[in-house]
Design a protein around this motif. Structure first.
Motif, PDB file in Angstrom:
ATOM      1  N   PRO A 136       0.809  -1.218   0.065  1.00 39.44           N
ATOM      2  CA  PRO A 136      -0.310   0.004  -0.125  1.00 39.44           C
ATOM      3  C   PRO A 136       0.853   1.450  -0.057  1.00 39.44           C
ATOM      4  CG  PRO A 136      -0.311  -1.139   2.018  1.00 39.44           C
ATOM      5  CD  PRO A 136       0.459  -2.103   1.263  1.00 39.44           C
ATOM      6  N   LEU A 137       2.224   1.348   0.656  1.00 32.99           N
ATOM      7  CA  LEU A 137       2.872   2.332   0.637  1.00 32.99           C
ATOM      8  C   LEU A 137       3.387   2.499  -0.877  1.00 32.99           C
ATOM      9  CD1 LEU A 137       5.350   1.429   3.568  1.00 32.99           C
ATOM     10  CD2 LEU A 137       3.115   2.927   3.561  1.00 32.99           C
ATOM     11  N   ALA A 138       3.541   1.717  -1.665  1.00 33.12           N
ATOM     12  CA  ALA A 138       3.830   1.848  -3.272  1.00 33.12           C
ATOM     13  C   ALA A 138       2.720   2.476  -3.905  1.00 33.12           C
ATOM     14  CB  ALA A 138       4.281   0.478  -3.573  1.00 33.12           C
ATOM     15  N   ALA A 139       1.799   1.973  -3.546  1.00 38.54           N
ATOM     16  CA  ALA A 139       0.335   2.717  -4.145  1.00 38.54           C
ATOM     17  C   ALA A 139       0.118   4.068  -3.942  1.00 38.54           C
ATOM     18  CB  ALA A 139      -0.929   1.783  -3.783  1.00 38.54           C
ATOM     19  N   GLY A 140       0.725   4.531  -2.478  1.00 36.91           N
ATOM     20  CA  GLY A 140       0.635   5.889  -2.257  1.00 36.91           C
ATOM     21  C   GLY A 140       1.706   6.632  -2.970  1.00 36.91           C
ATOM     22  N   LEU A 141       2.847   6.277  -3.156  1.00 38.17           N
ATOM     23  CA  LEU A 141       3.723   6.953  -3.923  1.00 38.17           C
ATOM     24  C   LEU A 141       3.539   6.987  -5.492  1.00 38.17           C
ATOM     25  CD1 LEU A 141       7.082   4.898  -2.607  1.00 38.17           C
ATOM     26  CD2 LEU A 141       6.640   7.452  -2.444  1.00 38.17           C
ATOM     27  N   ALA A 142       2.747   6.008  -6.070  1.00 35.37           N
ATOM     28  CA  ALA A 142       2.279   5.846  -7.443  1.00 35.37           C
ATOM     29  C   ALA A 142       1.346   7.038  -7.498  1.00 35.37           C
ATOM     30  CB  ALA A 142       1.811   4.591  -7.905  1.00 35.37           C
ATOM     31  N   LEU A 143       0.339   7.220  -6.563  1.00 35.07           N
ATOM     32  CA  LEU A 143      -0.742   8.112  -6.730  1.00 35.07           C
ATOM     33  C   LEU A 143      -0.324   9.528  -6.612  1.00 35.07           C
ATOM     34  CD1 LEU A 143      -3.772   8.712  -6.546  1.00 35.07           C
ATOM     35  CD2 LEU A 143      -3.703   8.472  -3.927  1.00 35.07           C
ATOM     36  N   ALA A 144       0.784   9.845  -5.830  1.00 41.48           N
ATOM     37  CA  ALA A 144       1.479  10.891  -5.597  1.00 41.48           C
ATOM     38  C   ALA A 144       1.942  11.436  -7.134  1.00 41.48           C
ATOM     39  CB  ALA A 144       2.474  11.216  -4.600  1.00 41.48           C
ATOM     40  N   ASP A 145       2.682  10.471  -7.611  1.00 44.09           N
ATOM     41  CA  ASP A 145       3.208  10.776  -8.882  1.00 44.09           C
ATOM     42  C   ASP A 145       2.146  11.066  -9.940  1.00 44.09           C
ATOM     43  OD1 ASP A 145       5.929  10.475  -8.223  1.00 44.09           O
ATOM     44  OD2 ASP A 145       6.059   8.568  -8.605  1.00 44.09           O
ATOM     45  N   ARG A 146       1.075  10.419  -9.843  1.00 37.62           N
ATOM     46  CA  ARG A 146       0.155  10.637 -10.985  1.00 37.62           C
ATOM     47  C   ARG A 146      -0.704  12.038 -10.856  1.00 37.62           C
ATOM     48  NH1 ARG A 146      -5.626   7.882 -10.956  1.00 37.62           N
ATOM     49  NH2 ARG A 146      -6.012   9.393  -9.971  1.00 37.62           N
ATOM     50  N   MET A 147      -0.937  12.202  -9.530  1.00 37.55           N
ATOM     51  CA  MET A 147      -1.485  13.441  -9.274  1.00 37.55           C
ATOM     52  C   MET A 147      -0.773  14.860  -9.597  1.00 37.55           C
ATOM     53  SD  MET A 147      -3.286  12.553  -5.565  1.00 37.55           S
ATOM     54  CE  MET A 147      -4.340  14.239  -5.290  1.00 37.55           C
ATOM     55  N   ARG A 148       0.616  14.519  -9.497  1.00 43.66           N
ATOM     56  CA  ARG A 148       1.688  15.383 -10.084  1.00 43.66           C
ATOM     57  C   ARG A 148       1.936  15.382 -11.287  1.00 43.66           C
ATOM     58  NH1 ARG A 148       5.472  13.918  -4.870  1.00 43.66           N
ATOM     59  NH2 ARG A 148       4.402  15.017  -3.303  1.00 43.66           N
ATOM     60  N   ALA A 164      -1.167 -13.677  -0.460  1.00 41.69           N
ATOM     61  CA  ALA A 164      -2.220 -14.139   0.192  1.00 41.69           C
ATOM     62  C   ALA A 164      -2.771 -13.058   1.301  1.00 41.69           C
ATOM     63  CB  ALA A 164      -1.857 -15.225   0.936  1.00 41.69           C
ATOM     64  N   GLU A 165      -1.995 -12.080   1.076  1.00 44.63           N
ATOM     65  CA  GLU A 165      -2.479 -10.818   2.296  1.00 44.63           C
ATOM     66  C   GLU A 165      -3.490 -10.002   1.627  1.00 44.63           C
ATOM     67  OE1 GLU A 165      -1.544 -10.464   5.506  1.00 44.63           O
ATOM     68  OE2 GLU A 165      -0.310 -12.393   5.444  1.00 44.63           O
ATOM     69  N   GLY A 166      -4.343  -9.687   2.384  1.00 41.54           N
ATOM     70  CA  GLY A 166      -5.590  -8.542   2.025  1.00 41.54           C
ATOM     71  C   GLY A 166      -4.751  -7.146   1.449  1.00 41.54           C
ATOM     72  N   ALA A 167      -3.638  -6.889   2.088  1.00 43.02           N
ATOM     73  CA  ALA A 167      -3.056  -5.654   1.716  1.00 43.02           C
ATOM     74  C   ALA A 167      -2.874  -5.912   0.003  1.00 43.02           C
ATOM     75  CB  ALA A 167      -1.755  -5.412   2.458  1.00 43.02           C
ATOM     76  N   PHE A 168      -2.359  -6.773  -0.333  1.00 49.31           N
ATOM     77  CA  PHE A 168      -2.168  -7.044  -1.875  1.00 49.31           C
ATOM     78  C   PHE A 168      -3.247  -6.809  -2.656  1.00 49.31           C
ATOM     79  CE2 PHE A 168      -2.630  -9.471  -5.566  1.00 49.31           C
ATOM     80  CZ  PHE A 168      -1.653  -8.687  -6.439  1.00 49.31           C
ATOM     81  N   HIS A 169      -4.503  -7.543  -2.315  1.00 47.42           N
ATOM     82  CA  HIS A 169      -5.620  -7.618  -2.971  1.00 47.42           C
ATOM     83  C   HIS A 169      -6.361  -6.104  -2.830  1.00 47.42           C
ATOM     84  CE1 HIS A 169      -5.397 -11.635  -3.846  1.00 47.42           C
ATOM     85  NE2 HIS A 169      -4.750 -11.999  -2.727  1.00 47.42           N
ATOM     86  N   GLU A 170      -6.582  -5.519  -1.872  1.00 45.46           N
ATOM     87  CA  GLU A 170      -7.104  -4.094  -1.872  1.00 45.46           C
ATOM     88  C   GLU A 170      -6.120  -3.108  -2.646  1.00 45.46           C
ATOM     89  OE1 GLU A 170      -6.677  -3.521   2.330  1.00 45.46           O
ATOM     90  OE2 GLU A 170      -8.291  -4.893   2.837  1.00 45.46           O
ATOM     91  N   THR A 171      -4.697  -3.166  -2.609  1.00 50.07           N
ATOM     92  CA  THR A 171      -4.281  -2.478  -3.367  1.00 50.07           C
ATOM     93  C   THR A 171      -4.235  -2.571  -4.880  1.00 50.07           C
ATOM     94  OG1 THR A 171      -2.221  -2.331  -1.639  1.00 50.07           O
ATOM     95  CG2 THR A 171      -1.763  -1.311  -3.556  1.00 50.07           C
ATOM     96  N   ALA A 175      -5.321   0.198  -7.620  1.00 52.40           N
ATOM     97  CA  ALA A 175      -4.269   0.433  -8.440  1.00 52.40           C
ATOM     98  C   ALA A 175      -4.755   0.267  -9.856  1.00 52.40           C
ATOM     99  CB  ALA A 175      -3.050  -0.375  -8.184  1.00 52.40           C
ATOM    100  N   ALA A 176      -5.601  -0.836 -10.212  1.00 52.37           N
ATOM    101  CA  ALA A 176      -6.242  -0.867 -11.299  1.00 52.37           C
ATOM    102  C   ALA A 176      -7.458   0.231 -11.663  1.00 52.37           C
ATOM    103  CB  ALA A 176      -6.722  -2.383 -11.576  1.00 52.37           C
ATOM    104  N   LEU A 177      -8.153   0.145 -10.562  1.00 52.55           N
ATOM    105  CA  LEU A 177      -8.977   1.140 -10.581  1.00 52.55           C
ATOM    106  C   LEU A 177      -9.084   2.602 -11.025  1.00 52.55           C
ATOM    107  CD1 LEU A 177     -12.346   1.289 -10.075  1.00 52.55           C
ATOM    108  CD2 LEU A 177     -12.010   1.854  -7.776  1.00 52.55           C
ATOM    109  N   TRP A 178      -7.708   3.025 -10.479  1.00 56.47           N
ATOM    110  CA  TRP A 178      -7.186   4.376 -10.447  1.00 56.47           C
ATOM    111  C   TRP A 178      -6.187   4.441 -11.624  1.00 56.47           C
ATOM    112  CZ3 TRP A 178      -6.531   5.494  -4.769  1.00 56.47           C
ATOM    113  CH2 TRP A 178      -7.737   5.407  -4.154  1.00 56.47           C
ATOM    114  N   GLY A 179      -5.893   3.405 -12.311  1.00 58.11           N
ATOM    115  CA  GLY A 179      -4.873   3.484 -13.319  1.00 58.11           C
ATOM    116  C   GLY A 179      -3.731   3.910 -12.748  1.00 58.11           C
TER     117      GLY A 179
END
Length: 340
Positions: A136-148, A164-171, A175-179
């Motif tokens: 999920p931290l990686a998703a935050g970095l990717a989201l920040a880059d997309r917003m900028r 197998a962790e929920g953190a992967f599936h949620e992320t 990630a796919a939903l927001w591209g």
């Protein structure tokens, strides 16, 4: 033209020369990781490195092949088995070894140790002791880059156990939903700590499952550094073109136990030997020898260069200072709390 002359002509072409030089660089990078890790085994056994240590021996093609597709502006998020990622990303061996020793000259100031290597200047956002904690931290970095509107890729390494962790599936879903410009790199070494893949996943084709989130995903031979690099370049190019997240399942294997504490009783010895026969370093060496790109002298020179670098890293780490006890709370509590 005879076949022998055709072969010599191909070897002497500028393109062939560049490809041979690049394979030499890949070999150097993998050997550097392997010899660093082997020295860590010796130092841990001598009680000079303490705490948990998770070795990357056997998986070198993944770190080296993937990071070849990244630019210095891209971000990397890792796991607790991150020595190879850090070295491939360009962290100096001296800084990594000093961190293993817990010295102030380490890349995390001696406070992180084996599982928490970090270097913001190289956009290496660290190992993470929590399984799937970095995803999920990686998703935050990717989201920040997309917003900028930054033209960057965030690469996130994780193992099949983290899948197998929920953190992967949620992320993965977000990630796919927001591209998001996120490259999921699953290092499938077939064991989540001591649990075999087929015992914790009903569907063992992890790329197939990842594709269900609507992202491009495929499996790659993680013991072939050139195959890994090709796949990573394709994925990175797709992400930079705005195609959203990509998922790579890199099928690899760790030759050592899960950690230095692990007695490794859950794997059949014959299985380990079968995978060792696919050693990514030996495979690349064999390929280069067949092409006439690697001779005994060149290999000896390369081994000496790597050995000298690792020796220097150990020497500087042993001479580096430990943090004085009076500053141990720095970066842990606020300045007000420290003074109260």
């Amino acid at each position: 033209m005879s076949s022998a002359r055709q072969t010599r002509a191909r070897r002497s072409s500028p393109r062939a020369g560049a490809e041979a030089a690049h394979r030499g660089e890949l070999l150097h990078a993998m050997l550097r990781i392997r010899r660093f890790e082997e020295r860590c085994v010796e130092l841990y056994s001598a009680a000079k490195i303490r705490g948990f240590v998770h070795l990357y021996i056997g998986e070198e093609a993944v770190a080296v092949g993937v990071t070849e597709a990244l630019t210095p502006d891209d971000a990397v998020v890792s796991t607790y088995r991150e020595h190879g990622h850090a070295l491939a990303r360009g962290l100096p061996a001296e800084a990594v070894m000093a961190e293993m020793y817990g010295r102030t000259t380490g890349c995390s100031g001696g406070r992180g140790g084996s599982m928490h290597l970090f270097d913001a200047s190289r956009r290496f956002y660290g190992g993470n002791a929590i399984v799937a904690g970095g995803i999920p931290l990686a998703a935050g970095l990717a989201l920040a880059d997309r917003m900028r509107a930054a033209h960057r890729v965030t690469c996130c390494f994780f193992g099949d156990g983290a899948f197998a962790e929920g953190a992967f599936h949620e992320t993965a879903n977000l990630a796919a939903l927001w591209g998001l410009p996120l490259l999921f790199v699953c290092e499938n070494n077939r064991y989540a700590m001591g649990t075999a893949l087929e015992r914790h996943e009903a569907q063992t084709d992890l790329a197939l499952r990842a594709a269900s989130y609507g992202m491009v995903a495929w499996a790659v031979d993680g013991m072939d550094v050139e195959a890994v690099e090709t796949a990573a370049h394709r994925a990175a190019e797709g992400i930079r073109a705005g195609a959203g997240p990509y998922f790579l399942e890199l099928r690899t294997y760790r030759f050592r136990a899960h950690s230095m504490y692990d007695p490794d009783r859950y794997r059949d010895k014959a299985e380990i030997e079968r995978w060792k026969a696919q050693d990514p370093i030996e495979r690349l060496m064999g390929s280069m020898r067949e092409r006439g790109e690697l001779g005994d002298r060149a290999l000896t020179r390369l081994e000496r260069e790597v050995a000298d670098e690792v020796d220097h890293a150990v020497e500087t780490a042993e001479k580096a200072p430990e943090e004085p006890t009076e500053t141990l709370l720095r970066h842990v509590t606020s300045a007000t709390a420290e003074g109260s």
